[in-house]
Scaffold this motif. Structure first.
Motif, short mmCIF file in Angstrom:
data_model
loop_
_atom_site.label_atom_id
_atom_site.label_comp_id
_atom_site.label_asym_id
_atom_site.label_seq_id
_atom_site.Cartn_x
_atom_site.Cartn_y
_atom_site.Cartn_z
N LEU A 178 75.80 -30.27 26.57
CA LEU A 178 76.48 -30.68 25.87
C LEU A 178 75.84 -31.60 24.54
O LEU A 178 76.21 -31.74 23.73
N LYS A 179 74.86 -32.30 25.21
CA LYS A 179 74.04 -33.23 24.32
C LYS A 179 73.56 -32.25 23.27
O LYS A 179 73.38 -32.45 22.10
N SER A 180 73.03 -31.16 23.78
CA SER A 180 72.25 -30.22 22.94
C SER A 180 72.83 -29.53 21.98
O SER A 180 72.59 -29.31 20.70
N LEU A 181 74.31 -29.55 22.11
CA LEU A 181 75.17 -28.78 21.14
C LEU A 181 75.77 -29.78 20.24
O LEU A 181 76.62 -29.54 19.03
N GLY A 182 75.54 -31.14 20.31
CA GLY A 182 75.80 -32.30 19.27
C GLY A 182 76.97 -33.06 19.48
O GLY A 182 77.59 -33.67 18.50
N VAL A 183 77.60 -33.07 20.70
CA VAL A 183 78.72 -33.79 20.56
C VAL A 183 78.57 -35.18 20.79
O VAL A 183 77.36 -35.76 20.99
N ASN A 184 79.35 -36.07 20.49
CA ASN A 184 79.48 -37.58 20.55
C ASN A 184 79.53 -38.15 21.77
O ASN A 184 78.91 -39.09 22.06
N ASN B 241 73.73 -41.94 20.12
CA ASN B 241 74.39 -40.84 19.49
C ASN B 241 75.36 -39.96 20.68
O ASN B 241 75.84 -38.87 20.31
N PHE B 242 74.90 -40.24 21.90
CA PHE B 242 75.70 -39.34 22.94
C PHE B 242 76.09 -40.33 23.98
O PHE B 242 74.94 -40.83 24.86
N GLN C 203 79.18 -26.39 18.82
CA GLN C 203 77.95 -26.49 17.98
C GLN C 203 78.32 -26.59 16.60
O GLN C 203 77.79 -27.65 15.72
N SER C 204 78.86 -25.59 15.94
CA SER C 204 79.46 -25.66 14.64
C SER C 204 80.14 -26.59 14.15
O SER C 204 79.92 -27.37 13.08
N PHE C 205 81.18 -27.02 14.80
CA PHE C 205 82.21 -28.33 14.72
C PHE C 205 81.14 -29.42 14.43
O PHE C 205 81.27 -30.21 13.72
N ILE D 117 84.94 -38.18 15.81
CA ILE D 117 84.50 -38.29 17.15
C ILE D 117 84.85 -36.78 17.77
O ILE D 117 85.88 -36.69 18.27
N LEU D 118 83.63 -36.24 18.12
CA LEU D 118 83.81 -34.96 18.84
C LEU D 118 83.50 -35.33 20.34
O LEU D 118 82.00 -35.56 20.64
N GLY D 119 84.40 -35.03 21.17
CA GLY D 119 84.11 -35.42 22.65
C GLY D 119 84.40 -34.39 23.42
O GLY D 119 85.10 -33.18 23.09
N ILE D 120 84.11 -34.20 24.58
CA ILE D 120 84.40 -33.15 25.73
C ILE D 120 84.97 -33.99 26.82
O ILE D 120 84.56 -34.79 27.33
N ASN D 121 86.04 -33.29 27.49
CA ASN D 121 86.62 -33.66 28.61
C ASN D 121 86.22 -32.55 29.84
O ASN D 121 86.65 -31.40 29.62
#
Length: 359
Positions: free
Chosen positions: A206-212, A249-250, A173-175, A184-188
């Motif tokens: 993950l959407k709530s944490l703000g990732v792309n 945005n997500f 979330q901070s990043f 681009i901040l992504g999650i695998n």
């Protein structure tokens, strides 16, 4: 951001001059390098293909992984100087282990930035805070491995403290809040029998944490037919998440639906690997490998940097022959993440130039 163009296999065709050199049989500098600076890891994921969790899940081809291996700092500096002289365009830090445990990770990043090398990072996110995070705010992309929205389940999957879940969520979330706009901040999210019912719930978190974006992928398991009883439940959740949660945005990347099959039990269909001439891996044992899927495979070593520079190894006659003689159908006993790209490049080279203008 309606789709995830960062993952496109078509990016290579914006480097036409490099493809033309390969077609002419000329050696080229790798455009992109995967760096595995250390095999040390602060997580022990059950599905880790390097055997950090349950050793039986280590991918069969990885027969030379040593947990304590790390690129010496003097060698790392030499490698980076070679990158600058050779014109390497981009580097991703990944495992092996957790790249942010590398003692000189900040200095490594600074040296690469000084040479205008595009950077990216694959991390478990546990150390993605403070000065380390700041040095990656302007990376091209950062991808965090994250495999459960439930703290207890997350802790079991990774064999770490249950408190680690909130630490990683806070770091993500901070990043997301502080990174540069074009980073681009992504999650695998690797789907296994332990977490396959949590896919939609994970997308919400993950959407709530703000990732792309979040990419859902199938765990590569040594057990045949692993995903047969999971796939319908997983695919329904991914489709529902795309319908209800995706936005400009997500982005939700559905890799699972095309890769749930038994990838460890497939034979390559294409006769040539072009990607290994464009992308290579330098691992924590200071050896150069054909690709990151075959890293730590003793049959996939291109060269050893222990007593030679990367530049010397890469342009050596020995490596030139190895790259020219590689036959994926025979030599690669594992799934290929570059399959689509290799097929596209082959199609590009196969075009009939006598009819080139009849588009």
């Amino acid at each position: 951001m309606k789709d995830c163009k960062q993952y496109s296999s078509l990016k290579i065709f914006h480097h036409k001059e490099i493809l033309d050199m390969i077609d002419e049989g000329r050696r080229v500098t790798p455009l992109y390098i995967r760096m595995k600076p250390t095999n040390l890891c602060n997580h022990h994921c059950a599905y880790c293909s390097y055997g950090r969790g349950k050793v039986e899940n280590q991918t069969a081809v990885r027969d030379s992984v040593k947990n304590t291996d790390m690129i010496p700092w003097t060698k790392m500096q030499e490698i980076i100087r070679d990158f600058g002289e050779m014109g390497v365009k981009a580097v991703t830090f990944s495992g092996g282990g957790e790249p942010l445990t590398y003692p000189k990770i900040i200095e490594t990043v600074q040296m690469m930035k000084a040479r205008k090398i595009d950077l990216s990072l694959i991390t478990n996110g546990h150390l993605l805070s403070g000065q380390i995070a700041e040095h990656f705010y302007d990376a091209k992309w950062v991808r965090v491995s994250f495999d459960s929205p439930n703290a207890a389940e997350y802790a079991v999957l990774r064999n770490i403290s249950v408190n680690s879940f909130q630490t990683v969520c806070n770091n993500i979330q901070s990043f997301a809040a502080n990174k540069a706009k074009n980073c681009i901040l992504g999650i695998n999210f690797v789907i296994s029998k332990a977490n396959y019912t949590r896919v939609y719930e994970a997308a919400e978190l993950l959407k709530s944490l703000g990732v792309n974006n979040v990419k859902f992928a199938a765990v590569v398991d040594n057990q045949a037919n692993y995903h047969n009883k999971l796939k319908d439940i997983v695919i329904e959740q991914i489709h529902r998440a795309q319908e209800k949660l995706a936005s400009d945005n997500f982005v939700i990347v559905n890799n699972y639906e095309s890769d749930w099959m038994d990838k460890n039990f497939t034979v390559q269909e294409f006769p040539k690997c072009y990607t290994c001439k464009l992308v290579t891996v330098i691992a924590a044992d200071s050896k150069v490998y054909y690709c990151h899927t075959r890293a730590y495979d003793t049959h996939a070593v291109l060269g050893d940097l222990a007593n030679q520079s990367f530049k010397t190894v890469w342009f050596s006659e020995e490596v030139t022959k190895k790259l020219a003689n590689l036959q994926p159908k025979v030599d690669c006993k594992n799934f290929c993440v570059y399959e689509e790209r290799n097929k596209l490049i082959q199609s590009y080279f196969d075009v009939d130039f006598n009819h080139i203008n009849f588009i």
